[in-house]
Design an enzyme around this catalytic site. Sequence first.
Site, PDB file in Angstrom:
ATOM      1  N   SER A  43       4.476   3.117   2.772  1.00  0.00           N
ATOM      2  CA  SER A  43       4.026   3.642   4.067  1.00  0.00           C
ATOM      3  C   SER A  43       5.142   4.054   5.012  1.00  0.00           C
ATOM      4  CB  SER A  43       3.126   2.611   4.768  1.00  0.00           C
ATOM      5  OG  SER A  43       1.846   2.605   4.183  1.00  0.00           O
TER       6      SER A  43
ATOM      7  N   LYS B 202       5.101   7.475   6.461  1.00  0.00           N
ATOM      8  CA  LYS B 202       4.411   7.867   7.693  1.00  0.00           C
ATOM      9  C   LYS B 202       5.361   8.175   8.847  1.00  0.00           C
ATOM     10  CE  LYS B 202       0.127   5.335   6.681  1.00  0.00           C
ATOM     11  NZ  LYS B 202       0.422   4.315   5.643  1.00  0.00           N
TER      12      LYS B 202
ATOM     13  N   SER C 177      -0.576   0.886  10.340  1.00  0.00           N
ATOM     14  CA  SER C 177      -0.260   1.677   9.150  1.00  0.00           C
ATOM     15  C   SER C 177      -1.520   2.234   8.490  1.00  0.00           C
ATOM     16  CB  SER C 177       0.540   0.838   8.136  1.00  0.00           C
ATOM     17  OG  SER C 177       1.126   1.662   7.168  1.00  0.00           O
TER      18      SER C 177
ATOM     19  N   LYS D 229       8.739   1.526  11.141  1.00  0.00           N
ATOM     20  CA  LYS D 229       7.647   1.595  10.179  1.00  0.00           C
ATOM     21  C   LYS D 229       7.948   0.734   8.960  1.00  0.00           C
ATOM     22  CE  LYS D 229       3.644   2.842   9.066  1.00  0.00           C
ATOM     23  NZ  LYS D 229       3.592   1.475   8.484  1.00  0.00           N
TER      24      LYS D 229
END
Length: 386
Positions: free
Chosen positions: A65, A68, A125, A229
């Site tokens: 993730s 992202k 997320s 992130k």
Amino acid sequence: MKRLAAALLAASLMILPAQATAGPEPSASPAGAPAVDAASWVLMEKETGNILCAEHPHDKLEPASVTKVMTLLLVMEAVSQGRLSLTDTVQVSAHAASMGGSQVYLKEGELMTVDDLLKAVAVASGNDAAVALAEHLAGSEEAFVERMNQRAAQLGMADTCFVNCTGLPAAGHLTSAYDIALMSRELILHHPDIRSYTTIWMDTLRDGTFQLSNTNKLIRFYEGATGLKTGSTDAARFCISATAERDGMELIAVIMKSPTKDTRSEAAKALLNFGFANYTLMDVYPNQALPPIEVLLGEQAQVQPVLGQSSRILIDKSQLNAVESRVELCENVEAPVEAGQKLGEMVVFVGDQVLQTIPIVADQPVERITIPGIFLRLVRGLFMAG
């Protein structure tokens, strides 16, 4: 006329060549860099983009993730450019609602603002929220992924190929710690408002009925944490792009393929601690006032040189008192002169090591004098001489 001819013959300038600047990547991590339990990692300073230490920075790995970061970057760029508003309402598609993994359980046809979807991506997320934003912005996830790869190429992310906007496992979906640092820097450097999402520890959606908790535990437990992130899958293991700011300096620690969630966090903290303990940003100025440069055949006789970019440099704290600068300027320049035209450079160094080369440029344009203007100037000169 002889005086005019002499002036024309004398009107020449050897422009100082632009000095190639060293790349941001060190040949090896400095002494004292922490041992990190991860397959690949990078520590970058935001303002200069310099890499402070790294190991296997270009290994192509699954980012999970952390993907992202690019999704957030494209959305924030659209907001900044006025192509998207935080108050816009997005209708969730069946495809977006079908996303597995981390999610905020969007339903097909549900309406949610861009602001809330950004919160869902940055804090929880949410894969479904990421796809909903991608479809709203580009028409389809596939079209959005094309934009992701185009933007990656523009940023010099040579190790990267995105297949989706979420980081869910997909063949060929790969990037590197170095590339993650590049896109993370672009996001936090040019879109600092992203902090309003990435620093949220706990919040809610749907009028308080759905709880959010940040997947990045550094936000609560690390002083100065600003984001950014996390990511994890069975294949990618545990990854993070961790950002933090102290004393006006923001660092980006990227960890890829760490064995556990806890080792990921400890690795990021160790890198950030190392950076803050050993490095700082400092302003460097010319050691004397920059004198005006003579302009040959210009409507103005002189142009003022100025530094062409920020003179803040990244420096090892142990070298703070050894920083020196040297200015090199051309003697004159022939008109026309453009604003921003290079007139010289300031070289910043410690001992024999060049730390940075900063261009020195013209602060304003100077037009070339016209033929009638030349004759008028000569006539005035003759009368003044008489």
